[in-house]
Design a protein around this motif. Structure first.
Motif, PDB file in Angstrom:
ATOM      1  N   LEU A   1      37.322  -2.092 -31.367  1.00  0.00           N
ATOM      2  CA  LEU A   1      36.908  -3.043 -31.559  1.00  0.00           C
ATOM      3  C   LEU A   1      37.055  -4.394 -30.489  1.00  0.00           C
ATOM      4  O   LEU A   1      36.929  -5.167 -29.915  1.00  0.00           O
ATOM      5  CB  LEU A   1      37.740  -3.865 -33.230  1.00  0.00           C
ATOM      6  CG  LEU A   1      37.366  -5.359 -33.770  1.00  0.00           C
ATOM      7  CD1 LEU A   1      35.059  -5.229 -33.425  1.00  0.00           C
ATOM      8  CD2 LEU A   1      37.677  -4.924 -34.995  1.00  0.00           C
ATOM      9  N   GLY A   2      38.589  -3.227 -29.950  1.00  0.00           N
ATOM     10  CA  GLY A   2      38.846  -4.561 -28.852  1.00  0.00           C
ATOM     11  C   GLY A   2      38.320  -4.718 -27.729  1.00  0.00           C
ATOM     12  O   GLY A   2      37.697  -5.454 -27.150  1.00  0.00           O
ATOM     13  N   ARG A   3      37.656  -3.360 -27.493  1.00  0.00           N
ATOM     14  CA  ARG A   3      36.496  -3.583 -26.408  1.00  0.00           C
ATOM     15  C   ARG A   3      35.533  -3.961 -26.472  1.00  0.00           C
ATOM     16  O   ARG A   3      35.032  -4.739 -25.759  1.00  0.00           O
ATOM     17  CB  ARG A   3      36.083  -1.519 -26.009  1.00  0.00           C
ATOM     18  CG  ARG A   3      36.980  -0.954 -25.488  1.00  0.00           C
ATOM     19  CD  ARG A   3      37.059   0.645 -24.863  1.00  0.00           C
ATOM     20  NE  ARG A   3      36.980   1.286 -26.032  1.00  0.00           N
ATOM     21  CZ  ARG A   3      37.914   2.525 -27.073  1.00  0.00           C
ATOM     22  NH1 ARG A   3      39.607   1.716 -26.590  1.00  0.00           N
ATOM     23  NH2 ARG A   3      37.392   2.799 -27.939  1.00  0.00           N
TER      24      ARG A   3
ATOM     25  N   GLY B   1      44.144  -7.940 -24.913  1.00  0.00           N
ATOM     26  CA  GLY B   1      43.639  -7.928 -25.144  1.00  0.00           C
ATOM     27  C   GLY B   1      42.866  -6.862 -26.017  1.00  0.00           C
ATOM     28  O   GLY B   1      42.225  -6.409 -25.858  1.00  0.00           O
ATOM     29  N   ARG B   2      43.512  -6.276 -26.219  1.00  0.00           N
ATOM     30  CA  ARG B   2      43.630  -4.452 -26.432  1.00  0.00           C
ATOM     31  C   ARG B   2      43.138  -4.830 -27.993  1.00  0.00           C
ATOM     32  O   ARG B   2      42.567  -3.737 -28.239  1.00  0.00           O
ATOM     33  CB  ARG B   2      44.778  -3.854 -26.964  1.00  0.00           C
ATOM     34  CG  ARG B   2      45.363  -3.678 -25.428  1.00  0.00           C
ATOM     35  CD  ARG B   2      47.037  -3.120 -25.069  1.00  0.00           C
ATOM     36  NE  ARG B   2      48.105  -4.068 -25.816  1.00  0.00           N
ATOM     37  CZ  ARG B   2      49.685  -3.984 -25.909  1.00  0.00           C
ATOM     38  NH1 ARG B   2      49.817  -2.632 -25.199  1.00  0.00           N
ATOM     39  NH2 ARG B   2      50.233  -4.999 -26.160  1.00  0.00           N
ATOM     40  N   THR B   3      43.562  -5.977 -28.860  1.00  0.00           N
ATOM     41  CA  THR B   3      42.374  -5.915 -30.186  1.00  0.00           C
ATOM     42  C   THR B   3      42.182  -7.031 -30.406  1.00  0.00           C
ATOM     43  O   THR B   3      42.803  -8.206 -29.549  1.00  0.00           O
ATOM     44  CB  THR B   3      43.675  -5.632 -30.950  1.00  0.00           C
ATOM     45  OG1 THR B   3      44.902  -7.024 -30.772  1.00  0.00           O
ATOM     46  CG2 THR B   3      44.534  -4.278 -30.979  1.00  0.00           C
ATOM     47  N   PRO B   4      41.498  -7.693 -31.135  1.00  0.00           N
ATOM     48  CA  PRO B   4      40.355  -8.658 -31.075  1.00  0.00           C
ATOM     49  C   PRO B   4      41.763  -9.771 -31.311  1.00  0.00           C
ATOM     50  O   PRO B   4      41.744 -10.755 -30.894  1.00  0.00           O
ATOM     51  CB  PRO B   4      40.288  -8.269 -32.875  1.00  0.00           C
ATOM     52  CG  PRO B   4      39.564  -7.304 -32.653  1.00  0.00           C
ATOM     53  CD  PRO B   4      40.508  -6.816 -31.946  1.00  0.00           C
ATOM     54  N   ALA B   5      42.734  -9.630 -32.283  1.00  0.00           N
ATOM     55  CA  ALA B   5      43.226 -11.134 -32.468  1.00  0.00           C
ATOM     56  C   ALA B   5      44.604 -10.893 -31.464  1.00  0.00           C
ATOM     57  O   ALA B   5      45.498 -11.802 -30.681  1.00  0.00           O
ATOM     58  CB  ALA B   5      44.982  -9.618 -33.660  1.00  0.00           C
TER      59      ALA B   5
ATOM     60  N   VAL C   1      42.795 -13.170 -28.512  1.00  0.00           N
ATOM     61  CA  VAL C   1      42.613 -14.417 -29.613  1.00  0.00           C
ATOM     62  C   VAL C   1      44.365 -15.381 -28.811  1.00  0.00           C
ATOM     63  O   VAL C   1      44.532 -15.931 -28.507  1.00  0.00           O
ATOM     64  CB  VAL C   1      43.124 -14.656 -31.020  1.00  0.00           C
ATOM     65  CG1 VAL C   1      43.066 -16.326 -31.501  1.00  0.00           C
ATOM     66  CG2 VAL C   1      41.220 -14.637 -31.438  1.00  0.00           C
ATOM     67  N   ARG C   2      45.342 -14.160 -29.221  1.00  0.00           N
ATOM     68  CA  ARG C   2      46.298 -14.675 -28.466  1.00  0.00           C
ATOM     69  C   ARG C   2      46.703 -15.231 -27.566  1.00  0.00           C
ATOM     70  O   ARG C   2      47.416 -15.346 -26.897  1.00  0.00           O
ATOM     71  CB  ARG C   2      47.728 -13.488 -29.407  1.00  0.00           C
ATOM     72  CG  ARG C   2      48.985 -14.060 -28.746  1.00  0.00           C
ATOM     73  CD  ARG C   2      50.282 -12.915 -29.335  1.00  0.00           C
ATOM     74  NE  ARG C   2      49.824 -11.510 -28.517  1.00  0.00           N
ATOM     75  CZ  ARG C   2      50.025 -11.444 -26.791  1.00  0.00           C
ATOM     76  NH1 ARG C   2      50.449 -12.647 -26.482  1.00  0.00           N
ATOM     77  NH2 ARG C   2      49.712  -9.859 -26.297  1.00  0.00           N
TER      78      ARG C   2
ATOM     79  N   LEU D   1      31.189 -14.050 -31.248  1.00  0.00           N
ATOM     80  CA  LEU D   1      31.716 -14.633 -31.904  1.00  0.00           C
ATOM     81  C   LEU D   1      33.396 -14.977 -32.020  1.00  0.00           C
ATOM     82  O   LEU D   1      33.068 -16.264 -32.081  1.00  0.00           O
ATOM     83  CB  LEU D   1      30.969 -14.469 -33.920  1.00  0.00           C
ATOM     84  CG  LEU D   1      29.363 -14.561 -34.034  1.00  0.00           C
ATOM     85  CD1 LEU D   1      29.322 -14.200 -35.240  1.00  0.00           C
ATOM     86  CD2 LEU D   1      29.156 -16.439 -33.699  1.00  0.00           C
ATOM     87  N   LEU D   2      34.167 -14.270 -31.442  1.00  0.00           N
ATOM     88  CA  LEU D   2      35.291 -14.341 -31.351  1.00  0.00           C
ATOM     89  C   LEU D   2      35.160 -15.651 -30.543  1.00  0.00           C
ATOM     90  O   LEU D   2      36.232 -15.886 -30.818  1.00  0.00           O
ATOM     91  CB  LEU D   2      35.662 -12.924 -30.951  1.00  0.00           C
ATOM     92  CG  LEU D   2      37.488 -12.703 -31.333  1.00  0.00           C
ATOM     93  CD1 LEU D   2      37.649 -13.223 -32.691  1.00  0.00           C
ATOM     94  CD2 LEU D   2      37.838 -11.574 -30.358  1.00  0.00           C
ATOM     95  N   LEU D   3      34.840 -15.659 -29.659  1.00  0.00           N
ATOM     96  CA  LEU D   3      34.702 -16.300 -28.620  1.00  0.00           C
ATOM     97  C   LEU D   3      34.705 -17.740 -29.103  1.00  0.00           C
ATOM     98  O   LEU D   3      35.526 -18.628 -28.526  1.00  0.00           O
ATOM     99  CB  LEU D   3      33.915 -16.367 -27.567  1.00  0.00           C
ATOM    100  CG  LEU D   3      34.168 -14.708 -26.621  1.00  0.00           C
ATOM    101  CD1 LEU D   3      33.239 -15.477 -25.189  1.00  0.00           C
ATOM    102  CD2 LEU D   3      35.500 -14.243 -25.855  1.00  0.00           C
ATOM    103  N   ALA D   4      33.880 -18.481 -30.200  1.00  0.00           N
ATOM    104  CA  ALA D   4      34.168 -19.353 -30.686  1.00  0.00           C
ATOM    105  C   ALA D   4      35.125 -19.864 -31.289  1.00  0.00           C
ATOM    106  O   ALA D   4      35.756 -20.955 -31.093  1.00  0.00           O
ATOM    107  CB  ALA D   4      33.088 -19.751 -31.261  1.00  0.00           C
ATOM    108  N   TYR D   5      35.570 -18.778 -32.156  1.00  0.00           N
ATOM    109  CA  TYR D   5      36.781 -19.092 -32.590  1.00  0.00           C
ATOM    110  C   TYR D   5      37.803 -18.737 -32.014  1.00  0.00           C
ATOM    111  O   TYR D   5      39.032 -19.574 -32.247  1.00  0.00           O
ATOM    112  CB  TYR D   5      36.945 -17.316 -33.815  1.00  0.00           C
ATOM    113  CG  TYR D   5      37.932 -17.041 -34.983  1.00  0.00           C
ATOM    114  CD1 TYR D   5      38.696 -18.433 -35.481  1.00  0.00           C
ATOM    115  CD2 TYR D   5      39.244 -16.717 -34.232  1.00  0.00           C
ATOM    116  CE1 TYR D   5      39.478 -18.663 -36.450  1.00  0.00           C
ATOM    117  CE2 TYR D   5      40.004 -16.345 -34.665  1.00  0.00           C
ATOM    118  CZ  TYR D   5      40.446 -17.697 -35.804  1.00  0.00           C
ATOM    119  OH  TYR D   5      42.255 -16.908 -36.163  1.00  0.00           O
TER     120      TYR D   5
END
Length: 378
Positions: A170-172, A255-259, A262-263, A341-345
């Motif tokens: 999911l990170g990829r 960027g290893r995971t979505p969280a 974002v961090r 959509l994660l980029l918007a978040y």
């Protein structure tokens, strides 16, 4: 309504085609050609580190292991309190090519990283400067290959697009959505007549004469995006930038995971929009509404809604192609229409955090938003 739905589908179809072409044209860092005269380019590598002992030692070792170049390293210890400076000093005592510069106090009017790099370059004399981050890892020939590619193309400023270590699936998928957005800037910078700029802090190679001509990091003293804006200063001054996909030559660990992604971008994404709140609100709304509206179009537009939905999902083709070029499974790329959509978040988090803090906290220091807006590079 029908015209709006058709236009939305055309938008995504054009974007899918554009991104696919951009990914196919993304150049891979070539292998270094032997110099017939046996010359070894001279380069000075610099890294600013803070409270990161293990990474600081690892990146210094990676740099000192470079082959085919005459290389010296300056590690700028930016107010560390965990023994990073002492560990680097112990390594420097055994390795004369390594120098440690210690920053004990941050002067007014500076961000920590630009100041540390400014200190590190103060008395450096070499034709090439290389700036890297603490999580940078290089193959033994990476720097020689980058310099050879720069010389072959007449580039003054070289940035490598990294591989990523230890990522989840999911990170990829999220990183690929991020990289697809970056590809548009890459294509502009790599165009025959350069039309834009970019920078990567984890690997920035620049001719020392060009760096000095634009004012170095003193011109970026209050710039969160110091790597990107160095590219901007060089571009405006007429110096040439080239970007290559690093493949096996260069990797980073973020960027290893979505969280984690974002961090990492929390302090940067609002800065990309130069701290313009209205523009950020518009960008967040568009980046969320268009993808969601397209995915849900069959529900609100009837049968014709399948056209924008299918066109939007087709943007995953470019993601799959980029995934294969980066050595990842195509399935992660096909998921990019969702992970985009994660980029918007992430932009929402970056904007909200910066506004709530009335500034940016970076390397243990808070910088006021008013100062960031007033003193950022123009």
């Amino acid at each position: 309504m029908t015209m709006l739905v058709l236009a939305l589908g055309l938008l995504w179809a054009a974007l899918a085609l554009h991104d696919t072409i951009a990914v196919r044209r993304l150049p891979r860092l070539p292998g270094a050609s032997p110099d017939p005269d046996g010359g070894r380019p001279r380069v000075y590598a610099l890294c600013a580190v803070r409270d990161d002992r293990d990474d600081a030692l690892a990146v210094a070792t990676s740099l000192l292991g470079q082959q085919g170049v005459t290389l010296r390293v300056t590690a700028a210890d930016d107010r560390s309190a965990d023994g990073t400076g002492a560990a680097l000093a112990a390594l420097a005592a055994r390795e004369p090519r390594l120098r440690v510069r210690t920053v004990r106090e941050l002067p007014d009017g500076w961000l920590g990283k630009p100041h540390a790099l400014h200190v590190g370059t103060a008395d450096v004399a070499a034709p090439w400067l290389l700036f890297v981050d603490g999580d940078t890892r290089l193959s033994a020939d990476a720097v020689a290959r980058a310099i050879a590619a720069a010389e072959a193309t007449g580039a003054d400023h070289v940035c490598l697009l990294p591989a990523h270590r230890d990522t989840t699936w999911l990170g990829r998928a999220c990183l690929l959505a991020f990289h697809l957005t970056v590809q548009r800037r890459v294509a502009q910078a790599n165009a025959r007549t350069q039309r834009g700029y970019l920078g990567t802090g984890a690997f920035t190679l620049v001719r020392a004469a060009a760096y000095r001509a634009v004012g170095g990091h003193a011109a970026l003293r209050f710039e969160v995006l110091e790597d990107v804006m160095l590219g901007g200063l060089l571009y405006r001054a007429g110096f040439r930038t080239r970007l290559w996909l690093a493949d096996d030559a260069f990797s980073i660990s973020w960027g290893r995971t979505p969280a984690d992604l974002v961090r990492v971008v929390r302090k940067n994404m609002f800065a990309v929009l130069r701290y313009r709140t209205g523009l950020a609100a518009f960008a967040i709304a568009v980046a969320a509404a268009l993808p969601l509206g397209s995915l849900l179009a069959p529900m609100w537009a009837g049968p014709v809604g399948w056209w924008p939905c299918a066109a939007y999902l087709a943007t995953g083709v470019a993601g799959a192609l980029l995934a294969r070029r980066m050595g990842w499974e195509a399935s992660a790329g096909l998921a990019t229409p969702v992970t985009r959509l994660l980029l918007a978040y992430a932009l929402l988090v970056s904007t909200a955090t910066t506004l709530a803090q009335r500034g940016v906290v970076w390397r243990g220091t808070r910088y006021a938003l008013a100062d960031l807006r007033r003193q950022m590079a123009r």
